[in-house]
Design an enzyme around this catalytic site. Structure first.
Site, PDB file in Angstrom:
ATOM      1  N   GLU A   1       1.985   4.125  19.693  1.00 35.97           N
ATOM      2  CA  GLU A   1       2.754   3.541  18.401  1.00 35.97           C
ATOM      3  C   GLU A   1       1.909   2.372  17.795  1.00 35.97           C
ATOM      4  OE1 GLU A   1       4.857   4.987  16.969  1.00 35.97           O
ATOM      5  OE2 GLU A   1       5.844   6.309  18.625  1.00 35.97           O
TER       6      GLU A   1
ATOM      7  N   TYR B   1      10.379  -0.570  13.747  1.00 39.67           N
ATOM      8  CA  TYR B   1      10.085   0.748  13.943  1.00 39.67           C
ATOM      9  C   TYR B   1       9.574   0.931  15.514  1.00 39.67           C
ATOM     10  CZ  TYR B   1       7.197   5.011  14.844  1.00 39.67           C
ATOM     11  OH  TYR B   1       7.020   5.936  15.243  1.00 39.67           O
TER      12      TYR B   1
ATOM     13  N   ASP C   1      10.686   5.471  10.393  1.00 45.12           N
ATOM     14  CA  ASP C   1       9.424   5.178   9.669  1.00 45.12           C
ATOM     15  C   ASP C   1       9.159   5.832   8.199  1.00 45.12           C
ATOM     16  OD1 ASP C   1       9.388   7.846   9.796  1.00 45.12           O
ATOM     17  OD2 ASP C   1       7.087   7.911  10.442  1.00 45.12           O
TER      18      ASP C   1
END
Length: 302
Positions: free
Chosen positions: A44, A127, A145
């Site tokens: 991520e 996020y 997102d």
DNA sequence: GAACCGTGGTG
DNA sequence: TCACCAAGGTT
């Protein structure tokens, strides 16, 4: 539940999303069962503004070198910045290293599963915190997102683009999530995936979109609501370019420091060069000592 | 909320 | 060619 959603005037988006995802999901490393929370977290970080295809090889190398947060925390920040290579936004490497230290010190080396604990880590925002909680641990939260925001803006609101991220996005996503956490996780992933490969920013492939029948934007004739984002600043001649050039020199030389005077000495704008170096030092991405410049934490010899 | 932060692929 | 775009976050 479906009846309830329809009473609220909301078409059921979850069911077609789940079906579509089952057939079309890309086989990405971090979706493999048992990939692990650390792997998900690293992925991520890398995926923040960097395309999937560029991330994959770097992710594998990173996890091979640092299989746990504690392993990364034990190394110098300089090594994180160096390993980051040309992924861009190198402060993410620094932040990832800091997060690893925080995980070691505050969470016994275990990536936390609680959203608030994740949010408290360096470099983790709305996020990423939810993505880790949901995709690594199966918690039930909205994960939103830029892809998801675009999908919802179009399908639900009938707008071509979404505005800036907000609490409303999380609420909108929550409204379409199934109750069961595993199903909710799939819907979260499916909305992102749809935005990434079908409901794209430029040329959406509505002919193959599972939501086409219920899409408000399509029904309205694809109005261009273009409340568009600000134009990205020109890169050529920018401070970012100068910073990138400086950091590339440091990466290529590491672990050796570089003579300050020799760092991009031929840069067209000397003032900009100096400011770039100063700002990198201020950001913790470089260190100056004795006329030498190095990545952070690489001890300058002597 | 706007500006800023890298780098490479693409239509 | 070049502006746009890419699983954001921080200031």
């Amino acid at each position: 539940m479906l009846a309830e959603l329809r009473l609220n005037g909301m078409p059921d988006l979850a069911t077609p999303l789940i079906a579509w995802y089952g057939e079309n999901a890309r086989d990405l490393p971090w979706r493999r069962p048992g990939f692990g929370a650390w792997g998900v977290l690293v992925s991520e970080f890398m995926l923040q503004q960097t395309p999937v295809t560029r991330v994959i090889p770097h992710l594998q190398a990173w996890l091979m070198r640092w299989p746990t947060p504690t392993a990364l925390a034990a190394d110098a920040p300089a090594e994180a910045v160096r390993q980051w290579a040309n992924l861009g936004y190198p402060r993410r490497a620094l932040w990832l290293h800091r997060a690893a230290v925080e995980i070691r010190d505050r969470h016994s080396g275990v990536v936390p599963r609680d959203v608030d604990a994740l949010l408290a880590l360096t470099g983790i925002g709305d996020y990423t915190a939810r993505a880790v909680a949901v995709f690594a641990y199966g918690e039930r939260h909205p994960v939103v997102d830029t892809n998801t925001r675009r999908v919802l803006s179009r399908a639900v609101d009938g707008r071509s683009q979404s505005g800036s991220p907000s609490r409303r996005d999380l609420d909108a996503m929550t409204r379409i999530l199934p109750e069961h956490p595993a199903d909710a996780a799939i819907v979260n992933a499916a909305a992102m995936e749809l935005g990434a490969v079908v409901c794209t920013a430029r040329a959406p492939k509505c002919k193959v979109c599972p939501l086409a029948d219920q899409c408000a934007w399509r029904a309205a004739g694809y109005p261009d609501t273009g409340d568009g984002r600000r134009r990205q600043a020109r890169y050529e001649g920018s401070n970012r370019q100068a910073r990138g050039a400086v950091l590339k020199v440091l990466r290529d030389a590491a672990p050796q420091p570089v003579d300050l005077a020799q760092v991009i000495a031929d840069w067209p704008d000397a003032l900009q060069r100096d400011r770039a170096i100063d700002s990198l030092i201020a950001d913790g991405l470089a260190e100056a000592s004795g006329g030498l410049l190095s990545l952070p934490g690489h001890r300058v010899a002597g």
